[in-house]
Design an enzyme around this catalytic site. Structure first.
Site, mmCIF file in Angstrom:
data_model
loop_
_atom_site.group_PDB
_atom_site.id
_atom_site.type_symbol
_atom_site.label_atom_id
_atom_site.label_comp_id
_atom_site.label_asym_id
_atom_site.label_seq_id
_atom_site.Cartn_x
_atom_site.Cartn_y
_atom_site.Cartn_z
ATOM 1 N N ALA A 61 0.969 -1.572 0.065
ATOM 2 C CA ALA A 61 0.105 0.023 0.118
ATOM 3 C C ALA A 61 1.359 1.506 -0.002
ATOM 4 O O ALA A 61 1.756 0.493 0.700
ATOM 5 C CB ALA A 61 -0.691 0.337 0.908
ATOM 6 N N GLY A 100 0.031 -5.135 1.074
ATOM 7 C CA GLY A 100 -1.154 -4.589 0.936
ATOM 8 C C GLY A 100 -1.201 -5.814 -1.287
ATOM 9 O O GLY A 100 -2.110 -6.120 -1.702
ATOM 10 N N GLU A 103 -1.826 -8.724 -0.060
ATOM 11 C CA GLU A 103 -3.842 -8.817 0.214
ATOM 12 C C GLU A 103 -4.572 -9.292 -0.989
ATOM 13 O O GLU A 103 -4.898 -9.472 -1.246
ATOM 14 C CB GLU A 103 -3.567 -7.914 1.091
ATOM 15 C CG GLU A 103 -3.603 -8.072 2.490
ATOM 16 C CD GLU A 103 -3.198 -6.661 3.792
ATOM 17 O OE1 GLU A 103 -3.017 -6.242 3.726
ATOM 18 O OE2 GLU A 103 -4.187 -7.215 4.509
ATOM 19 N N GLU A 123 4.405 -6.354 7.320
ATOM 20 C CA GLU A 123 3.718 -4.839 7.695
ATOM 21 C C GLU A 123 4.310 -4.656 9.293
ATOM 22 O O GLU A 123 4.142 -2.780 9.160
ATOM 23 C CB GLU A 123 2.377 -5.091 7.859
ATOM 24 C CG GLU A 123 1.169 -4.824 6.832
ATOM 25 C CD GLU A 123 1.692 -5.770 5.694
ATOM 26 O OE1 GLU A 123 2.027 -6.505 5.632
ATOM 27 O OE2 GLU A 123 0.355 -5.813 4.738
#
Ligand code: NAI
Length: 666
Positions: A61, A100, A103, A123
């Site tokens: 992200a 992300g 994910e 993360e």
């Protein structure tokens, strides 16, 4: 456009194209949702291949959004929309699928990996946990135990392992996109794998959780995200996917807004910026294809190992055959141990060592692009070395000193090539410690300086430019830290209380345990030398201990007592008796106040260093403390911490973006 759509027959290819790493930001999320809607409605589309432009799938992200309010559509919504799409989505993963990015791939119905794929959920390194289903979908695909290692312990899976554990469905042996398209074409022919959200996961036994928790907490050294991630993962396994997802998001948002995440984001930006200072960005660097080291002691060997591990051929020079043999042996051990630790075959270490030449004759340095001096800390010895280098090295070779305290300007005095001279202050052990203080002298050319930063980048070091002062940035602050800790001793505080407070704060060791480990005699000799020069240096408790034969662990006694063969510090009545003549108080002080006093000392010295122009940015001070002196990473650094405390006292905490402004290169 950050996301492209193209067609190959009835297969849609969705490519995330957001250089440099295809980070997922608001625009990418909006476009993915819109495409999922449109492609579901498009009768001409049978299946969708999701991939990334360039060399990576998706690097994660967009971290710069983490300081702002969450905007819709959120990433969990995008992942869920893809997972629920009427058309099958296949992730075609080459290079990194991180955070992300992974994910997103977990929401796809099929994952195809290229041979160089690297899949991870890193993360916790940023003080957060996966917030878009990673902690819930991953264990349902690969089982709880491997998921724990990925989510809480930074395990990265390569392509083969990803297939072996069930994270990927297929390893492409030819071009990745073609393989993914082939699979997409076949999707109607057999049932799709069950989406992660509908799979069950076997709950591990209680002991497995307990063992993981103990291991994770021990390694996290005070950082909270890894153990929090474990709790979230477990919660979902015990309470079901939907509840797990809800709890994950709630926890993610809480951590994202917290101090630990702010500190780690701040360091992330500072570290990323460190190798490319703004004033050197347009400066050409010189190619470095070979390096020489003069002095094969502790530092010379460590620096040689760092260069060797980065694939540079190295010439190691010592003053006689015996010292050379010792140095080469030590180098061999270090390089072999590093390869072993990294799980690499011994042949890798052997290839690296084949690039090492040992010699006692400076003529062997004649081809080197860079030579680093690491001989005794003595001005005359160092000057003699550079005079020799002058006549043996190429006329354009960069020459550097690893001095800890001597003014590099004095070492270079009288040399005909000061523009290609500078200080490169590595830290011990040099093959491990990431800090590199780069210390230009007034005459150092910008090209040479830029090349030093480039070298740091190649070695995986964190470079910080330091002006010239006694001890440069790091050792000068260390001296202040120790002085403040000793001032507390004189106030009547016990060393064990100070050490315990700093350990609880997150240091691996307190200041007195550290002194006992390193030896009290070196700084004692420094003080004695200063006294001999006529400088006024007040008597310190360390002087009394050394004079009583207590030099630290190596003499079995220092600030603490040590049982024979042991390293466990034991509070010492004898040490207390020896230093008693200097102790003038009986201060009662809390652990918190001890920490505050020592951090304030670090930050004050840091501010003085900035005011004098020795360091350019507050973040440089923090990088030095975190990477050279064991300051707990999850707290950001003394300058960050102090700035946060001041701003939050005034009106709410400073965001990492504001803090980042303290390092304009970020
Ligand atoms: P050391 O005493 O372990 O090694 C020095 C080596 O230089 C010895 O092996 C010696 O034989 C060799 N040597 C001396 N004169 C020589 C010459 N003319 N030609 C070739 N080799 C010669 O010392 P150490 O600890 O490695 O320190 C070296 C330098 O690095 C010093 O300037 C020190 O201040 C600096 N430094 C040391 C750190 C540490 O933690 N030990 C950390 C950072 C810098």
């Amino acid at each position: 456009m950050t996301v492209h759509l193209e067609r190959r027959g009835d297969i849609a290819i969705v490519t995330i194209d957001n250089p440099p790493v295809n980070a997922i930001n608001n625009r990418v999320r909006e476009r993915l949702i819109a495409l999922a809607e449109a492609l579901d409605a498009d009768d001409g589309v049978k299946a969708v291949v999701l991939t990334g432009a360039g060399t990576h799938f998706v690097g994660g992200a967009d971290i710069t959004e983490f300081d702002k309010a969450v905007t819709e559509p959120s990433l969990p919504a995008v992942v869920a929309r893809i997972e629920q799409a009427a058309k099958p989505w296949l992730a075609a993963i080459h290079g990194a699928a991180l955070g992300g990015g992974l994910e997103l791939a977990l929401g796809c119905h099929i994952r195809v990996v290229g041979p160089h794929a690297a899949l991870a959920l890193p993360e916790v390194k940023l003080g957060i946990i996966p917030g878009s289903g990673g902690t819930q979908r991953l264990p349902r695909l690969i089982g709880a135990e491997t998921a724990v290692k990925m989510v809480c312990e930074n395990l990265t899976l390569d392509a083969k392992t990803a297939v072996a554990v069930g994270l990927a469905d297929h390893l492409a042996d030819g071009p990745l996109l073609d393989a993914a398209i082939d699979l997409a074409v076949q999707t109607g022919e057999r049932p799709l794998p069950e989406p992660a959200c509908r799979r069950s996961v076997a709950p591990p036994a209680q002991e497995v959780w307990e063992e993981a928790q103990a291991r994770i907490e021990r390694r996290a050294r005070g950082a909270s995200a890894p153990a929090t991630a474990l709790g979230v993962l477990r919660h979902g396994i015990e309470h079901g996917f939907a509840e797990g997802l809800r709890h994950e998001r709630e926890t993610f948002l809480k951590l994202r807004a917290g101090e630990e995440a702010a500190a780690l984001r701040y360091l992330f930006f500072a570290e990323r910026a460190a190798p490319r200072p703004p004033d050197l960005r347009s400066v050409e660097t010189r190619p470095l294809a070979s390096a020489g080291i003069v002095g094969g002691g502790t530092m010379g060997v460590g620096i040689a190992a760092a260069l060797c591990n980065a694939g540079l051929p190295v010439v190691l020079i010592e003053r006689d055959q015996e010292s050379l043999a010792r140095g080469l042996n030590a180098l061999r051990t270090i390089v072999q141990t590093a390869a072993k630790k990294a799980g690499q075959p011994l042949s890798i270490a052997e290839t690296r060592l084949a690039g090492v030449t040992g010699a006692t004759d400076y003529a062997f340095l004649s081809h080197c692009d860079l030579v680093i001096e690491a001989v005794f800390e003595d001005l005359a010895v160092k000057r003699a070395v550079f005079a020799d280098l002058c006549s043996h090295c190429r006329a354009d070779a960069i020459l550097a000193t690893n001095t800890s305290y001597i003014d590099p300007g004095l070492i270079a005095e009288g040399l005909s090539f000061p523009h290609r001279f500078l200080g490169l202050h590595f830290f011990s052990p040099a093959q491990v410690m990431r800090l590199l203080e780069i210390v230009p002298i007034a005459e150092t050319s910008r090209e040479v300086l830029a090349t030093a930063f480039d070298l740091a980048r190649r070695l995986g070091k964190v470079p910080v430019r330091s002006g010239i002062c006694d001890g440069f940035i790091g050792n000068r602050i260390l001296r202040r830290y120790r002085a403040e800790a000793e001032a507390m001793i004189l106030d009547g505080v016990e060393p064990q209380a100070i050490d315990a407070a700093m350990r609880d704060f997150g240091y691996a060791m307190g200041p007195f345990e550290m002194q006992d480990m390193a030896g009290l005699d070196i700084s004692y000799l420094h003080r004695q030398a200063a006294r001999a020069r006529g400088e006024t240096v007040p008597e310190t408790p360390g002087d009394l201990l050394v004079q009583a034969g207590r030099k630290g662990q190596k003499t079995g006694a220092g600030w603490y007592d040590y049982a024979p063969g042991e390293r466990m510090p034991r509070p010492s009545a004898e040490a207390r008796r020896i230093i008693a003549p200097l102790v003038h108080g009986a201060l009662e002080i809390s652990a918190e106040a001890i920490v505050d006093r020592l951090i304030a000392a670090l930050a004050e010295e840091g501010k003085a260093i900035l005011d004098e122009g020795i360091a350019a940015f507050p973040a440089d001070i923090d990088l030095v403390e975190v990477h050279g002196y064991g300051f707990p990473r999850f707290r950001g650094g003394p300058m960050f911490l102090t700035a946060r405390a001041q701003v939050s006292q005034a009106d709410g905490a400073m965001s990492p973006v504001e803090a980042k402004a303290s390092h304009p290169t970020a």
